[in-house]
Design an enzyme around this catalytic site. Structure first.
Site, PDB file in Angstrom:
ATOM      1  CD  GLU A 139      -2.990  -0.614   2.475  1.00 41.53           C
ATOM      2  OE1 GLU A 139      -2.477  -0.003   3.590  1.00 41.53           O
ATOM      3  OE2 GLU A 139      -3.971  -1.381   2.416  1.00 41.53           O
ATOM      4  CG  HIS A 153       2.942   0.081  12.131  1.00 39.26           C
ATOM      5  ND1 HIS A 153       2.913   1.179  11.754  1.00 39.26           N
ATOM      6  CD2 HIS A 153       4.219  -0.488  11.513  1.00 39.26           C
ATOM      7  CE1 HIS A 153       4.146   1.421  11.126  1.00 39.26           C
ATOM      8  NE2 HIS A 153       4.780   0.439  10.970  1.00 39.26           N
ATOM      9  NE  ARG A 184      -9.777  -8.939  16.079  1.00 44.24           N
ATOM     10  CZ  ARG A 184      -9.535  -7.872  16.301  1.00 44.24           C
ATOM     11  NH1 ARG A 184     -10.160  -7.158  17.453  1.00 44.24           N
ATOM     12  NH2 ARG A 184      -8.456  -7.162  15.739  1.00 44.24           N
TER      13      ARG A 184
HETATM   14  P1  ADP Z   1      -3.051  -5.131  11.664  1.00 49.58           P
HETATM   15  O1  ADP Z   1      -4.393  -5.841  11.255  1.00 49.58           O
HETATM   16  O2  ADP Z   1      -1.731  -5.897  11.665  1.00 49.58           O
HETATM   17  O3  ADP Z   1      -3.171  -4.475  13.211  1.00 49.58           O
HETATM   18  P2  ADP Z   1      -3.786  -2.791  10.234  1.00 49.58           P
HETATM   19  O4  ADP Z   1      -3.942  -2.858   8.636  1.00 49.58           O
HETATM   20  O5  ADP Z   1      -4.975  -2.660  11.160  1.00 49.58           O
HETATM   21  O6  ADP Z   1      -2.657  -4.180  10.553  1.00 49.58           O
HETATM   22  O7  ADP Z   1      -2.566  -1.669  10.474  1.00 49.58           O
HETATM   23  C1  ADP Z   1      -2.229  -1.239  11.778  1.00 49.58           C
HETATM   24  C2  ADP Z   1      -1.751   0.331  11.682  1.00 49.58           C
HETATM   25  O8  ADP Z   1      -0.613   0.427  10.646  1.00 49.58           O
HETATM   26  C3  ADP Z   1      -2.706   1.218  11.214  1.00 49.58           C
HETATM   27  O9  ADP Z   1      -3.495   1.603  12.273  1.00 49.58           O
HETATM   28  C4  ADP Z   1      -1.909   2.393  10.828  1.00 49.58           C
HETATM   29  O10 ADP Z   1      -1.309   3.166  11.965  1.00 49.58           O
HETATM   30  C5  ADP Z   1      -0.854   1.623  10.189  1.00 49.58           C
HETATM   31  N1  ADP Z   1      -1.000   1.676   8.569  1.00 49.58           N
HETATM   32  C6  ADP Z   1      -1.757   0.469   8.109  1.00 49.58           C
HETATM   33  N2  ADP Z   1      -1.732   0.674   6.688  1.00 49.58           N
HETATM   34  C7  ADP Z   1      -1.075   2.053   6.492  1.00 49.58           C
HETATM   35  C8  ADP Z   1      -0.971   2.806   5.399  1.00 49.58           C
HETATM   36  N3  ADP Z   1      -1.378   2.434   4.103  1.00 49.58           N
HETATM   37  N4  ADP Z   1      -0.449   4.135   5.592  1.00 49.58           N
HETATM   38  C9  ADP Z   1      -0.118   4.381   6.919  1.00 49.58           C
HETATM   39  N5  ADP Z   1      -0.088   3.719   8.031  1.00 49.58           N
HETATM   40  C10 ADP Z   1      -0.657   2.374   7.766  1.00 49.58           C
END
Ligand code: ADP
Length: 664
Positions: free
Chosen positions: A202, A237, A294
């Site tokens: 992404e 993250h 969930r």
């Molecule tokens: P997981 O399911 O592994 O926790 P997520 O897809 O929910 O991963 O993403 C976790 C965090 O990573 C998000 O809350 C955000 O802070 C960061 N993040 C995810 N995708 C992006 C992105 N495309 N650009 C910037 N930050 C991102």
């Protein structure tokens, strides 16, 4: 409830305790499961009964579908609540529950499957007209294709595991030269955690906020939102502070977010509680990131502002009942903030820490909610998630809530573990947080200023430490009598000298005291701090890990913990640790000049070794990878040199601070 009379909770820790609490209020019988080391855990004590599910390996216990279903059969459960994490988003588990006649408290296996693969979920959302982050979601996974895709998207990019969650298999890549390594690590982590190494890429949106919407949908097709949460404060993250409502989002944008979330739930014929996560940019654009099918860790903030019990609603929907309220009956009142308390070390990239909880000091005189699964004596191991508890405060507005949370956090302390509590206190005091100027990289950017620094103990704290050391001599600890100083102060006994020398150690520096016992001027002790040359008169009372000290001119109340090696004083949000004895052999080894050896930065299992004995390495070369909680942490060479020996093999478990590699 119509169908649900007996509920098995396929989880542990705070979420198992949380679910048990609501089930009890609804007169539902609760069944806990436990891995061996959790036998005496709080969730087992709170449930009506508890069954062993397996040994301390996740795969063999909390992820062991067959064992869990066998227990459910044996105890005649009608329903299974998966909590969050573990099997909560495992479509196979939901399917087997359905197939074997158990109500799965969550969506259908079909809806889980649709959202479980992140890239497919994104695709589905794009077709439902929900904006998504631009990126590459192709099947081709070879390096050349991924490199071209990253280039087309434009750096920085984020690699994500298609089947990912919990930050695993996720890497930010700032430039092309970092891509190959990042792909390899992300794929390895992903394979280990999710049995699949498909990645997608992404565009990495800088300084965005993580905004998510809580939704509920019943089997009659009624869909509701329960407002939003801002979960932008993250490290690695992963969230550590969440709040509701989110600051500074125009109302019309919020309405669009709610509608997009409702559309997403309708698009997959969803059932139960779900969360749609978005990234929200400074240009007021939002992009779908993923749907969590969930209950979320951070659901309490929604419960506090809406006054609803989300677990109750989950059980109602699972029981086949309609949602009890209409959208216009759901109000959000005041402001709620949750802080997650982790056994982790902010100084070591927030890596998990282990230890035994020797004491828990809880806040007094503040309104707070504590969702916790821990108790004194619990051993925190590398096998399970290092989240220990969640502290939540609900106030009239954000400012009041922050004040309440600061008060509560300043009084909360765990002895025996490195936790993120001091770090959370600093984040709460941070001006950017207080004024709501936060985004997902905030912690990373301001890490230096947010890290807690050790404080020098004041004369008062030093005196308390000395007093505690005196009143808890080795003999008195053995006797474990009452803490009356009259009984325990050695020097008061006849024929003993009425002067004593006490030596303690604070942050590896000796602190010495000379103590004279006196009954003059209402003082029991006259303490001379040899190190600082100060003198103090002090009397004190100690009970239940609280010391009330009287210094003649002023009084002081602090929490303390003492055993024959450690004295820990917790005062106004700061913990002061004093060591009582000369260093043990282990500690001396730890203190050895680390230039010739490399110490493990965290407890874990050696998952990869890149070097061999005799090999020359440059500073920054990869040496070994350590794994804990399925997260991989690479240890790099701190210097140019030659490897003399590697003390462990792949698969070995190591403790934090043990020597991994010797250098020549
Ligand atoms: P997981 O399911 O592994 O926790 P997520 O897809 O929910 O991963 O993403 C976790 C965090 O990573 C998000 O809350 C955000 O802070 C960061 N993040 C995810 N995708 C992006 C992105 N495309 N650009 C910037 N930050 C991102």
């Amino acid at each position: 409830m119509n169908k649900i009379k007996t509920l098995l909770i396929a989880n542990r820790g705070e979420i198992a305790c949380r679910i048990i609490k609501t089930a009890k209020q609804l007169n539902i019988k609760t069944i806990a499961i436990y891995a061996d080391s959790d036998k005496n855990a709080l969730h087992c004590k709170l449930a009506d009964c508890a069954y062993r599910v397996g040994p301390d390996s996740l795969e063999k216990s909390y992820l062991n579908i067959d064992n869990i279903l066998n227990i459910a059969k044996e105890c005649q459960a009608d329903a299974i609540h998966p909590g969050y994490g573990f099997l909560s988003e495992n479509a196979d588990f939901a399917f087997k529950c359905e197939q074997q006649g158990f109500v799965f408290v969550g969506p259908s296996s079909d809806a889980i499957a649709k959202m479980a693969v992140k890239d497919e979920a994104k695709d589905l959302m794009m077709r439902a007209n929900v904006p998504t982050v631009p990126g590459y979601m192709g099947k081709a996974q070879d390096l050349k294709t991924l490199t071209q895709a990253a280039k087309d998207i434009g750096y920085p990019v984020m690699l994500k595991a298609a089947k990912g969650g919990g930050g695993k298999g996720m890497r930010v890549v700032h430039q092309a030269s970092e891509l190959k390594d990042a792909i390899e690590t992300a794929k390895r982590e992903s394979l280990k955690s999710f049995g699949d190494d498909t990645l997608f890429i992404e565009k990495y949106l800088t300084k965005a906020r993580h905004i998510e919407v809580q939704i509920f949908r019943d089997t009659f097709g009624n869909t509701l939102h329960l407002y939003e949460r801002d979960c932008s404060l993250q490290r690695r993250h992963q969230k550590i502070i969440e709040e509701s409502p989110a600051m500074d989002i125009p109302d019309e944008v919020k309405q669009q977010l709610y509608q997009a979330a409702i559309n997403a739930a309708n698009a997959i014929d969803y059932r139960g509680a779900g969360t749609i996560e978005f990234l929200y940019t400074s240009a007021k654009q939002f992009y779908f990131m993923e749907m969590n099918t969930r209950l979320q860790v951070e659901h309490p903030v929604t419960e506090m502002v809406t006054g609803l019990d989300l677990v109750h609603w989950q059980l109602l929907v699972a029981d086949g009942q309609p949602l009890p309220l209409k959208q216009n009956q759901i109000k959000s009142t005041g402001h709620a903030i949750e802080t997650r308390i982790y056994a982790e070390d902010p100084y070591h990239q927030f890596l998990p820490s282990t230890g035994t909880i020797k004491a828990i000091f809880l806040p007094q005189g503040v309104n707070y909610r504590l969702d916790s699964g821990i108790q004194k004596g619990d051993a925190i191991s590398i096998y399970f998630d290092p989240m220990l508890a969640k502290l939540i405060v609900h106030g009239e507005n954000r400012k009041q809530t922050i004040l309440g949370l600061q008060l509560a956090l300043n009084q909360f302390h765990l002895v025996g573990l490195t936790t993120n509590l001091p770090f959370l206190r600093n984040v709460l005091n941070d001006n950017a947080f207080q004024t709501g100027k936060i985004h997902t990289q905030h912690i990373e950017e301001k890490l230096e200023t947010l890290l807690p620094h050790p404080r020098s103990p004041s004369t008062d704290i030093l005196s308390l430490a000395c007093y505690i050391a005196l009143t808890h001599s080795d003999e008195s600890l053995l006797e474990q009598e009452t803490y009356s100083p009259w009984k325990q102060l050695k020097a008061w006994r006849l024929n003993l000298p009425n002067e004593e020398d006490i030596q303690l150690d604070y942050l590896n520096e000796a602190v010495s005291f000379k103590v004279t016992h006196s009954k003059m001027a209402n003082a029991f002790l006259h303490i001379t701090h040899l190190t600082s040359n100060e003198e103090v008169n002090l009397s004190a009372r100690m009970q239940d890990e609280i010391i009330d000290a009287n210094f003649n001119t002023h009084e002081m109340h602090a929490n303390f913990y003492v055993d024959n090696r450690l004295i820990e004083i917790f005062y106004e949000g700061v913990a002061y640790q004093f060591k009582r004895k000369a260093f043990s052999i282990d500690e001396l080894l730890d203190k050895l000049n680390p230039e010739h050896s490399l110490l493990a930065p965290m407890p874990g299992i050696i998952s990869k070794i890149w070097v061999k004995a005799g090999q020359s390495v440059n500073k920054g070369a990869k040496l070994v990878a350590l794994e804990a909680m399925k997260m991989e942490h690479t240890v790099f060479s701190p210097q140019d040199g030659q490897i003399k020996s590697i003390r462990y093999q792949i698969g070995d478990q190591v403790e934090e601070g043990c020597e991994l590699i010797d250098f020549e």
